[in-house]
Structure formats: C-alpha cells, structure tokens
Design a protein around this motif. Structure first.
Motif, PDB file in Angstrom:
ATOM      1  N   GLU A 168       0.829  -1.203  -0.067  1.00 41.70           N
ATOM      2  CA  GLU A 168      -0.088  -0.235  -0.185  1.00 41.70           C
ATOM      3  C   GLU A 168       0.890   1.386   0.077  1.00 41.70           C
ATOM      4  O   GLU A 168       0.322   2.310  -0.717  1.00 41.70           O
ATOM      5  CB  GLU A 168      -0.835   0.005   1.074  1.00 41.70           C
ATOM      6  N   LEU A 185       2.145   1.853  -3.302  1.00 38.93           N
ATOM      7  CA  LEU A 185       0.931   2.247  -4.232  1.00 38.93           C
ATOM      8  C   LEU A 185       0.821   3.851  -4.046  1.00 38.93           C
ATOM      9  O   LEU A 185       0.857   4.604  -4.727  1.00 38.93           O
ATOM     10  CB  LEU A 185      -0.432   1.640  -4.089  1.00 38.93           C
ATOM     11  N   ASN A 194     -10.720   4.572  -8.520  1.00 44.03           N
ATOM     12  CA  ASN A 194     -10.755   3.253  -8.678  1.00 44.03           C
ATOM     13  C   ASN A 194      -9.344   2.508  -9.050  1.00 44.03           C
ATOM     14  O   ASN A 194      -9.378   1.653  -9.825  1.00 44.03           O
ATOM     15  CB  ASN A 194     -11.878   2.925  -9.729  1.00 44.03           C
ATOM     16  N   ILE A 195      -8.414   2.760  -8.557  1.00 43.05           N
ATOM     17  CA  ILE A 195      -7.063   2.368  -8.544  1.00 43.05           C
ATOM     18  C   ILE A 195      -7.054   0.826  -8.041  1.00 43.05           C
ATOM     19  O   ILE A 195      -7.301   0.960  -6.845  1.00 43.05           O
ATOM     20  CB  ILE A 195      -5.881   3.267  -8.213  1.00 43.05           C
ATOM     21  N   THR A 196      -6.590  -0.058  -8.758  1.00 44.07           N
ATOM     22  CA  THR A 196      -6.683  -1.419  -8.311  1.00 44.07           C
ATOM     23  C   THR A 196      -5.218  -2.171  -8.573  1.00 44.07           C
ATOM     24  O   THR A 196      -4.971  -2.010  -9.930  1.00 44.07           O
ATOM     25  CB  THR A 196      -7.771  -2.207  -9.090  1.00 44.07           C
ATOM     26  N   ALA A 197      -4.537  -2.580  -7.714  1.00 41.16           N
ATOM     27  CA  ALA A 197      -3.528  -3.621  -7.975  1.00 41.16           C
ATOM     28  C   ALA A 197      -3.630  -4.803  -7.800  1.00 41.16           C
ATOM     29  O   ALA A 197      -4.387  -5.093  -6.789  1.00 41.16           O
ATOM     30  CB  ALA A 197      -2.320  -2.755  -7.190  1.00 41.16           C
ATOM     31  N   THR A 198      -3.101  -5.795  -8.610  1.00 43.95           N
ATOM     32  CA  THR A 198      -3.091  -7.167  -8.318  1.00 43.95           C
ATOM     33  C   THR A 198      -1.848  -7.770  -8.137  1.00 43.95           C
ATOM     34  O   THR A 198      -0.744  -7.377  -8.991  1.00 43.95           O
ATOM     35  CB  THR A 198      -3.912  -7.831  -9.504  1.00 43.95           C
ATOM     36  N   THR A 257      -0.444  -6.186 -12.270  1.00 46.79           N
ATOM     37  CA  THR A 257      -1.322  -4.997 -13.009  1.00 46.79           C
ATOM     38  C   THR A 257      -1.491  -3.892 -12.041  1.00 46.79           C
ATOM     39  O   THR A 257      -1.758  -4.234 -10.834  1.00 46.79           O
ATOM     40  CB  THR A 257      -2.521  -5.792 -13.394  1.00 46.79           C
ATOM     41  N   LEU A 258      -1.995  -2.832 -12.534  1.00 48.18           N
ATOM     42  CA  LEU A 258      -2.293  -1.827 -12.246  1.00 48.18           C
ATOM     43  C   LEU A 258      -3.413  -0.995 -13.026  1.00 48.18           C
ATOM     44  O   LEU A 258      -2.979  -0.774 -14.059  1.00 48.18           O
ATOM     45  CB  LEU A 258      -1.238  -0.663 -11.555  1.00 48.18           C
ATOM     46  N   THR A 259      -4.470  -1.044 -12.535  1.00 53.96           N
ATOM     47  CA  THR A 259      -5.561  -0.455 -13.263  1.00 53.96           C
ATOM     48  C   THR A 259      -6.277   0.984 -12.597  1.00 53.96           C
ATOM     49  O   THR A 259      -6.158   1.056 -11.433  1.00 53.96           O
ATOM     50  CB  THR A 259      -6.590  -1.348 -13.967  1.00 53.96           C
ATOM     51  N   GLY A 260      -6.971   1.355 -13.308  1.00 51.52           N
ATOM     52  CA  GLY A 260      -8.030   2.509 -12.964  1.00 51.52           C
ATOM     53  C   GLY A 260      -7.938   3.810 -13.643  1.00 51.52           C
ATOM     54  O   GLY A 260      -7.587   3.831 -14.834  1.00 51.52           O
TER      55      GLY A 260
END
Length: 205
Positions: free
Chosen positions: A83, A86, A121-125, A148-151
């Motif tokens: 976290e 990010l 809506n940032i999402t990391a996987t 991945t990092l999306t948003g």
C-alpha cells in the motif's frame, strides 16, 4: 533491472508496450552517473512487540511505519508495504506530472498548467503464490511483484488529446516509481482522462 520480455508483453495495452520498448532504448540504458545521482537514506527497525511492523526514519526527518493485517500476523496499525508502494506511485505521479506540465507550457504557451490529478478506482493485483508458495527451498512458480495496475487518473484542467498523451507518457517515463513498476513487468493499464468532460466523469461511476 530486467526489462519485460516479449512473452510478458503479449496481451498488454499498446501504450504499455510502447513505454516498455522505449525504456529499453537510450533512456533506459545509460550508465549510472554519480554526478547526477540522487540519494535516499534511512535507518529502520522492526517492532519487538509486533514483528510484522517496521518503522523507518529517513534522513529528511520523516518517519514511515508499515504493518500487516491481523490475518497475516500483524496488528493492522499501519499501511501494508505494498500500500505504501502504491501511495508512493500516486505521489510521485502527481509531482512528476506537475514538472512535465510546466515544461510543456514553456514549449507551448497554449498548453494549460496542471492543477491536480485525482486517482479513481485504482486497483493493483499480484499472485500470492509469488510470496507464499511452498516448499520454501523451491522458487515460487510466479513472480511476487505486482502484475497489474488499473484505474483512472483524472486530469484538471483539460488538455487536448495529443497533450494529454504526452503528459501521461512523459510522466510515466520520468516518475521513478512508475518507471520501476513498468520495468518490472507490471502492466500499467491506467487511463488518463480530462476531469471536466462530463461524459468522462460519468464513465467513472
């Protein structure tokens, strides 16, 4: 740091592929220079009463503490290390985008100066097998890094399409945290959009 391989780029967005290839060129292969090096220094230690927590004291005088959730053996008293990574990406992106915007405005007076970014809506996987797979004497079957990092990154004020793309590309190339994530193979599928366009704002809901 190893650059993404051809196989790791299959299925990635065109912008991600273009950035990755650009990193393998001149900008990514220059020899490290002591003359232009910037140093980040700290001392840190785990907590005797919470072995999952680490407190870091930077030479700038700032202090950062990390912890893990209860289910992972921590006490959930601070952000997790990933976290913090990010948050570092978001902060570094904002600071770098402001620098890029200032330079763009100097070259083109009609280009606006960036006011702010909003991260939506940032999402990391990541695949937990990369960290937890057993037996411990064998290498994990997948990388432990973020996959991945999306948003969305919402930009104020509006930029024209070409300028917005330049702002995103140069920010991600120049931001040390974004650069490191992309070079590791993390697929950065984060869309930059203008915040004052109503149709774009509706698309975030």
């Amino acid at each position: 740091m190893a650059l993404p391989t051809a196989s790791s780029l299959r299925g990635a967005s065109p912008l991600f592929v273009r950035r990755s290839h650009r990193m393998s060129g001149t900008a990514g292969s220059q020899d490290y220079s002591e003359a232009t090096a910037k140093y980040y220094k700290f001392n840190g230690c785990s907590d005797d009463e919470n072995k999952s927590s680490v407190t870091v004291n930077f030479n700038t005088g700032h202090v950062l503490t990390t912890d893990l959730p209860l289910r992972m053996g921590g006490k959930d008293q601070a952000s997790q290390p990933v976290e913090c990574l990010l948050a570092a990406w978001a902060g570094c992106t904002q600071a770098t985008a402001l620098f890029v915007s200032r330079q763009m405005m100097r070259e083109n007076k009609s280009c606006p100066l960036l006011e702010r970014l909003e991260f939506v809506n940032i999402t990391a996987t990541r695949d937990e097998r990369g960290a937890l797979a057993l037996p411990i004497h064998e290498d994990p079957p997948v990388p432990s890094r973020l996959h991945t990092l999306t948003g969305n990154v919402v930009v104020w004020p509006s930029f024209d399409e070409e300028s917005l793309q330049l702002l995103q590309e140069q920010t991600e190339l120049r931001c040390p945290v974004a650069n490191m994530l992309i070079a590791s193979g993390c697929r950065m599928n984060v869309k930059w959009i203008n915040g004052d366009e109503k149709e774009n704002r509706r698309s975030l809901s």
